[in-house]
Motif scaffolding. Structure first.
Motif, short mmCIF file in Angstrom:
data_model
loop_
_atom_site.label_atom_id
_atom_site.label_comp_id
_atom_site.label_asym_id
_atom_site.label_seq_id
_atom_site.Cartn_x
_atom_site.Cartn_y
_atom_site.Cartn_z
N CYS A 109 4.90 -1.11 2.63
CA CYS A 109 4.58 0.22 2.12
C CYS A 109 5.21 0.40 0.76
N GLU A 144 -3.90 8.10 10.73
CA GLU A 144 -4.12 6.73 11.20
C GLU A 144 -5.49 6.57 11.83
N TYR A 151 3.05 -7.07 5.24
CA TYR A 151 2.43 -5.80 4.85
C TYR A 151 3.58 -4.86 4.50
N SER A 160 -0.35 3.47 4.04
CA SER A 160 -0.16 2.62 5.21
C SER A 160 -0.65 3.29 6.49
N SER A 161 -1.13 2.44 7.38
CA SER A 161 -1.50 2.88 8.72
C SER A 161 -1.36 1.67 9.64
N THR A 193 0.81 -1.21 0.00
CA THR A 193 0.00 0.00 0.00
C THR A 193 0.84 1.26 0.00
N THR A 236 -4.59 -0.61 9.39
CA THR A 236 -4.71 -1.51 8.25
C THR A 236 -3.64 -2.60 8.27
N ALA A 237 -2.47 -2.28 8.79
CA ALA A 237 -1.43 -3.31 8.90
C ALA A 237 -1.88 -4.42 9.85
#
Length: 178
Positions: free
Chosen positions: A104, A140, A102, A86-87, A83, A90-91
């Protein structure tokens, strides 16, 4: 039939797909590309990949929604979520839903391949001395609430107490650095 490992790249960014597919093909992988959810499920059924890269933010849907469907369809397949948005929320969700890693964006082919094979965490990962900025925390938080509302912008805007268009503008921006 080829003995090459089958890889499916699911991403709506045409340039990223071309570059990554070419790099993976050069490394000996048999690569297929899907640009949306329907195509991804169709190619996954026919191609039966051992590895999948899944974009978190597809144009018409969320990679987090597609992830469980892919795992149900291909339980032995290793999936890495990629992604540019990213946050932490979500990770965490991607890993809880079954992704093996995951990453970035931008991520190169070697980083992606390493993400598939990495089996454990790195206790030596550096911890920042500085807390995240207020802008990063805001980003976030928005991502967390958006995830809680299944990607529904209007519902998320109501939950955050902001106008829908304001939220859309915030989401179009790149995530702020830490």
């Amino acid at each position: 039939m080829s003995d090459a490992t089958r890889l499916l790249i699911i991403d709506d960014d045409e340039f990223f797909c071309q570059v990554t597919a070419r790099a993976m093909t050069r490394r000996g992988y048999e690569v297929e590309v899907a640009r949306d959810e329907a195509q991804a499920l169709s190619v996954a059924r026919s191609h039966r990949p051992e590895l999948i890269t899944l974009d978190l933010k597809l144009e018409q849907s969320s990679g987090l929604k597609l992830l469980p469907e892919l795992i149900d369809l291909l339980p032995e397949t290793r999936i890495v979520v990629l992604t540019g948005y990213s946050s932490i929320a979500t990770a965490v969700e991607a890993i809880k839903l079954g992704a093996v890693n995951y990453l970035c964006k931008p991520a190169d082919a070697d980083e992606i391949l390493n993400a598939f094979t990495r089996e454990s965490g790195d206790p030596g990962t550096e911890i920042s001395d500085n807390p995240p900025s207020v802008n990063r925390l805001t980003w976030e938080h928005i991502q967390k609430v958006l995830n809680e509302h299944d990607g529904n912008i209007s519902s998320t805007a109501r939950a955050l107490g902001m106008h829908r268009r304001t939220l859309q503008r915030k989401l179009q921006k790149r995530p702020v650095k830490r």
